[in-house]
Design a protein around this motif. Sequence first.
Motif, mmCIF file in Angstrom:
data_model
loop_
_atom_site.group_PDB
_atom_site.id
_atom_site.type_symbol
_atom_site.label_atom_id
_atom_site.label_comp_id
_atom_site.label_asym_id
_atom_site.label_seq_id
_atom_site.Cartn_x
_atom_site.Cartn_y
_atom_site.Cartn_z
ATOM 1 N N LEU A 1 0.829 -1.194 0.000
ATOM 2 C CA LEU A 1 0.000 0.000 0.000
ATOM 3 C C LEU A 1 0.871 1.255 0.000
ATOM 4 C CD1 LEU A 1 -2.809 1.208 0.068
ATOM 5 C CD2 LEU A 1 -2.776 0.989 2.557
ATOM 6 N N ASP A 2 1.933 1.266 0.808
ATOM 7 C CA ASP A 2 2.867 2.398 0.810
ATOM 8 C C ASP A 2 3.515 2.575 -0.558
ATOM 9 O OD1 ASP A 2 2.311 2.923 3.464
ATOM 10 O OD2 ASP A 2 4.141 1.972 4.221
ATOM 11 N N ALA B 1 2.280 1.639 -3.486
ATOM 12 C CA ALA B 1 1.260 2.135 -4.414
ATOM 13 C C ALA B 1 1.023 3.633 -4.206
ATOM 14 C CB ALA B 1 -0.040 1.356 -4.228
ATOM 15 N N ARG B 2 0.984 4.071 -2.963
ATOM 16 C CA ARG B 2 0.819 5.506 -2.685
ATOM 17 C C ARG B 2 2.004 6.305 -3.217
ATOM 18 N NH1 ARG B 2 -1.260 4.431 3.321
ATOM 19 N NH2 ARG B 2 -3.483 4.250 2.880
ATOM 20 N N GLY B 3 3.193 5.778 -2.999
ATOM 21 C CA GLY B 3 4.384 6.465 -3.495
ATOM 22 C C GLY B 3 4.388 6.568 -5.005
ATOM 23 N N SER C 1 1.804 6.522 -6.939
ATOM 24 C CA SER C 1 0.735 7.447 -7.313
ATOM 25 C C SER C 1 1.231 8.891 -7.203
ATOM 26 C CB SER C 1 -0.478 7.230 -6.414
ATOM 27 O OG SER C 1 -1.506 8.125 -6.751
ATOM 28 N N GLY C 2 2.002 9.171 -6.154
ATOM 29 C CA GLY C 2 2.567 10.509 -5.987
ATOM 30 C C GLY C 2 3.540 10.845 -7.115
ATOM 31 N N GLU D 1 1.546 11.653 -10.223
ATOM 32 C CA GLU D 1 0.970 13.004 -10.173
ATOM 33 C C GLU D 1 2.024 14.067 -10.478
ATOM 34 O OE1 GLU D 1 -2.261 13.703 -9.961
ATOM 35 O OE2 GLU D 1 -2.580 11.536 -9.962
#
Length: 155
Positions: free
Chosen positions: A134-135, A137-139, A141-142, A145
């Motif tokens: 999850l971390d 995937a968040r990274g 995604s950042g 962006e």
Amino acid sequence: MGLDDDIAILAAAPVFELFERDALRLLSFAGERRHLEEGELLFARGAPSDGGYVVMSGTIALAPTRPEAPPVTVSRSGVIGRNALFRPVPRPADARAQETSEVMRVTPSLMSRVLREFPAAAAAIHDGMAAELLDLARGLSGVRERLIGLAPRKR
């Protein structure tokens, strides 16, 4: 080293820190020890894995994949080859003892046995790996962006 020392080293190692004492005791008894002299090769890059290793004493250097990068060193309670604990994978780097060292090999079959006998450890590993994914995937995604923000806008 005594059993309590081994358990303390394993308890401080990533992945194994989630295990209860009896699971660590099983690993300590069933894990295979290997003594390495300074400069001795633990495994070669590209070789098929036969399990992961916990450094019990000494320091192991992992050769970098890029020649200009410094080696990564792993010392007491460090884990080498976390993915290899669960399944065979090619070794991504040479691993060589920087000093007299001892490692404990944990094979996928031993890891499977421990996880079957200690379901709480299996659940803890699952939860820990899910949190890491999850971390990640968040990274990612950042990063996505930020890259979108750098792209020239169409008019």
